[in-house]
Design a protein around this motif. Structure first.
Motif, mmCIF file in Angstrom:
data_model
loop_
_atom_site.group_PDB
_atom_site.id
_atom_site.type_symbol
_atom_site.label_atom_id
_atom_site.label_comp_id
_atom_site.label_asym_id
_atom_site.label_seq_id
_atom_site.Cartn_x
_atom_site.Cartn_y
_atom_site.Cartn_z
ATOM 1 N N LEU A 122 1.366 -0.924 0.255
ATOM 2 C CA LEU A 122 -0.180 0.076 0.498
ATOM 3 C C LEU A 122 1.141 1.247 0.091
ATOM 4 O O LEU A 122 0.648 2.323 -0.342
ATOM 5 C CB LEU A 122 -0.731 -0.043 0.897
ATOM 6 N N GLY A 123 1.814 0.909 0.848
ATOM 7 C CA GLY A 123 3.061 2.355 1.156
ATOM 8 C C GLY A 123 3.767 2.786 -0.648
ATOM 9 O O GLY A 123 3.546 3.873 -1.323
ATOM 10 N N HIS A 124 3.779 2.054 -1.314
ATOM 11 C CA HIS A 124 4.200 1.467 -2.788
ATOM 12 C C HIS A 124 3.094 2.326 -3.506
ATOM 13 O O HIS A 124 3.208 3.454 -4.105
ATOM 14 C CB HIS A 124 4.352 0.431 -3.265
ATOM 15 N N GLN A 125 1.990 1.576 -3.445
ATOM 16 C CA GLN A 125 0.695 2.577 -4.243
ATOM 17 C C GLN A 125 0.428 4.187 -3.553
ATOM 18 O O GLN A 125 0.240 4.977 -4.355
ATOM 19 C CB GLN A 125 -0.600 2.169 -4.109
ATOM 20 N N VAL A 126 0.404 4.547 -2.602
ATOM 21 C CA VAL A 126 0.680 5.742 -2.217
ATOM 22 C C VAL A 126 1.987 6.468 -2.467
ATOM 23 O O VAL A 126 0.986 7.567 -3.192
ATOM 24 C CB VAL A 126 -0.122 5.897 -0.577
ATOM 25 N N LEU A 127 2.982 6.248 -2.431
ATOM 26 C CA LEU A 127 4.625 7.311 -3.364
ATOM 27 C C LEU A 127 3.174 6.841 -4.914
ATOM 28 O O LEU A 127 3.539 7.968 -5.044
ATOM 29 C CB LEU A 127 5.183 5.942 -3.301
ATOM 30 N N GLY A 128 2.666 6.051 -5.475
ATOM 31 C CA GLY A 128 2.351 6.452 -6.398
ATOM 32 C C GLY A 128 1.159 7.729 -7.130
ATOM 33 O O GLY A 128 1.962 7.994 -7.857
ATOM 34 N N ARG A 129 0.854 7.011 -6.440
ATOM 35 C CA ARG A 129 -0.377 8.273 -6.386
ATOM 36 C C ARG A 129 -0.031 9.848 -5.896
ATOM 37 O O ARG A 129 -0.430 10.966 -6.719
ATOM 38 C CB ARG A 129 -1.232 7.757 -5.698
ATOM 39 N N ALA A 130 0.966 9.655 -4.936
ATOM 40 C CA ALA A 130 2.040 10.949 -4.513
ATOM 41 C C ALA A 130 2.403 11.341 -5.837
ATOM 42 O O ALA A 130 2.490 12.742 -5.919
ATOM 43 C CB ALA A 130 2.715 10.486 -3.083
ATOM 44 N N LEU A 131 2.870 10.395 -6.450
ATOM 45 C CA LEU A 131 4.164 11.130 -7.774
ATOM 46 C C LEU A 131 2.599 11.806 -9.096
ATOM 47 O O LEU A 131 2.911 12.242 -10.198
ATOM 48 C CB LEU A 131 4.408 10.139 -8.032
ATOM 49 N N GLY A 132 1.735 11.114 -9.271
ATOM 50 C CA GLY A 132 0.206 11.833 -9.821
ATOM 51 C C GLY A 132 -0.049 10.859 -10.853
ATOM 52 O O GLY A 132 -0.797 11.098 -11.087
ATOM 53 N N ALA A 133 0.595 9.105 -10.668
ATOM 54 C CA ALA A 133 -0.204 7.724 -11.256
ATOM 55 C C ALA A 133 -1.294 7.546 -10.869
ATOM 56 O O ALA A 133 -1.121 7.739 -9.640
ATOM 57 C CB ALA A 133 1.177 6.945 -10.855
ATOM 58 N N GLU A 134 -2.256 7.149 -11.108
ATOM 59 C CA GLU A 134 -3.538 6.859 -10.577
ATOM 60 C C GLU A 134 -3.340 4.995 -10.727
ATOM 61 O O GLU A 134 -1.353 3.753 -11.056
ATOM 62 C CB GLU A 134 -4.534 6.413 -11.880
ATOM 63 N N THR A 135 -4.058 4.407 -9.652
ATOM 64 C CA THR A 135 -3.902 3.451 -8.993
ATOM 65 C C THR A 135 -4.952 1.833 -9.643
ATOM 66 O O THR A 135 -5.803 2.887 -10.009
ATOM 67 C CB THR A 135 -3.574 2.913 -7.872
ATOM 68 N N VAL A 136 -5.056 1.466 -9.396
ATOM 69 C CA VAL A 136 -5.600 0.030 -10.162
ATOM 70 C C VAL A 136 -6.600 -1.141 -9.160
ATOM 71 O O VAL A 136 -5.315 -1.618 -9.007
ATOM 72 C CB VAL A 136 -5.104 -0.762 -12.073
ATOM 73 N N LYS A 137 -7.343 -1.685 -8.967
ATOM 74 C CA LYS A 137 -8.046 -2.467 -8.411
ATOM 75 C C LYS A 137 -7.416 -3.904 -9.775
ATOM 76 O O LYS A 137 -7.875 -4.061 -10.764
ATOM 77 C CB LYS A 137 -9.113 -2.972 -8.080
ATOM 78 N N LEU A 138 -6.582 -4.733 -9.338
ATOM 79 C CA LEU A 138 -6.481 -5.999 -9.757
ATOM 80 C C LEU A 138 -7.102 -7.225 -10.334
ATOM 81 O O LEU A 138 -7.799 -6.962 -8.995
ATOM 82 C CB LEU A 138 -5.233 -6.310 -9.533
ATOM 83 N N PRO A 139 -7.657 -7.668 -11.431
ATOM 84 C CA PRO A 139 -8.064 -8.372 -11.379
ATOM 85 C C PRO A 139 -8.623 -9.912 -10.806
ATOM 86 O O PRO A 139 -9.299 -10.173 -10.089
ATOM 87 C CB PRO A 139 -8.666 -8.563 -13.120
ATOM 88 N N PRO A 199 -0.434 0.649 -12.346
ATOM 89 C CA PRO A 199 0.358 0.526 -13.639
ATOM 90 C C PRO A 199 1.762 0.875 -13.892
ATOM 91 O O PRO A 199 1.623 2.092 -13.672
ATOM 92 C CB PRO A 199 -0.795 0.973 -14.897
ATOM 93 N N ALA A 200 2.304 0.024 -14.743
ATOM 94 C CA ALA A 200 4.035 0.751 -14.982
ATOM 95 C C ALA A 200 3.570 1.880 -16.385
ATOM 96 O O ALA A 200 4.204 2.971 -15.724
ATOM 97 C CB ALA A 200 4.440 -0.667 -15.887
ATOM 98 N N ASP A 201 2.930 2.019 -16.616
ATOM 99 C CA ASP A 201 3.170 2.799 -17.467
ATOM 100 C C ASP A 201 1.804 4.745 -17.354
ATOM 101 O O ASP A 201 2.382 5.562 -18.713
ATOM 102 C CB ASP A 201 1.770 2.959 -19.140
ATOM 103 N N ALA A 202 1.716 4.475 -15.888
ATOM 104 C CA ALA A 202 0.616 5.181 -15.083
ATOM 105 C C ALA A 202 2.727 6.335 -14.120
ATOM 106 O O ALA A 202 1.959 7.907 -14.584
ATOM 107 C CB ALA A 202 0.234 5.265 -14.376
ATOM 108 N N LEU A 203 3.115 6.152 -14.590
ATOM 109 C CA LEU A 203 4.404 6.903 -14.194
ATOM 110 C C LEU A 203 5.273 7.664 -15.586
ATOM 111 O O LEU A 203 6.352 7.925 -14.644
ATOM 112 C CB LEU A 203 5.466 5.894 -13.518
#
Length: 193
Positions: free
Chosen positions: A118-135, A165-169
């Protein structure tokens, strides 16, 4: 059978966890300090999004670790003058912790920040990336992850339902590791670092 019908009705009535801030339910209410074996060790502040004791045990082998509640502001963390900030694992959707995303945004560029799950995902969002729910989520052992810098494949243990997602960064961070099963980002480094 009446018992089976009652269980089925209860399962269907369960509201689930969508739209719920699970982190607020598990985070420590007050900061606390774990001393390192070396009292002169640098301080790392660890955000408790649902942190595991084993992670704290490993961090405290090298650092003094102050664990803070998930809602702690960037200013409060920076006032502690840490050598780095750790963003812990935890339950739920990173969209449901905008206060953590805001705090991490205030830390970036001021102190090294690293995180898992979750910390990795929060960091991604702080950088402006979106997050996705995995299927299907990433759960259990034997998840192959490629280190894009070396080409080496590492087998990892994971437990999360959301990802960056890798392309979100693109343009804000470099993807350093990808999951070989679905291609999502498993590691990132801020451009210019």
């Amino acid at each position: 059978d009446a018992g089976e019908a009652a269980l089925l009705a209860a399962a269907k009535a369960e509201p689930g966890t969508d739209g719920v801030d699970l982190v607020a339910q598990v985070s420590t209410p007050e900061p606390y300090l774990l001393e390192a074996a070396d009292p002169a060790a640098p301080l790392v502040v660890a955000y408790d999004f649902g942190i595991k004791r084993t992670i704290l045990r490993h961090l405290s082998r090298r650092f003094r670790v102050e664990v803070v509640p998930a809602g702690t502001t960037a200013a409060d963390v920076l006032a502690r003058d840490p050598a780095g900030v750790f963003l812990s694992n935890g339950p739920g959707d990173p969209v449901m912790v905008p206060y953590a995303v805001e705090a991490v945004g205030g830390l970036l560029g001021n102190v090294p920040v690293f995180g898992i799950c979750l910390g990795h995902q929060v960091l991604g969002r702080a950088l402006g990336a979106e997050t996705v729910k995995l299927p299907f989520g990433h759960h259990g052992a034997n998840h192959p992850v490629r280190d894009l810098r070396t080409g080496k494949v590492e087998i990892t243990s994971q437990n999360h339902n959301f990802a960056v997602p890798a392309d979100a960064l693109a343009g804000v961070a470099s993807v350093t590791h990808v999951n070989l099963n679905d291609g999502v980002c498993e590691g990132m480094g801020v451009i210019g670092e």
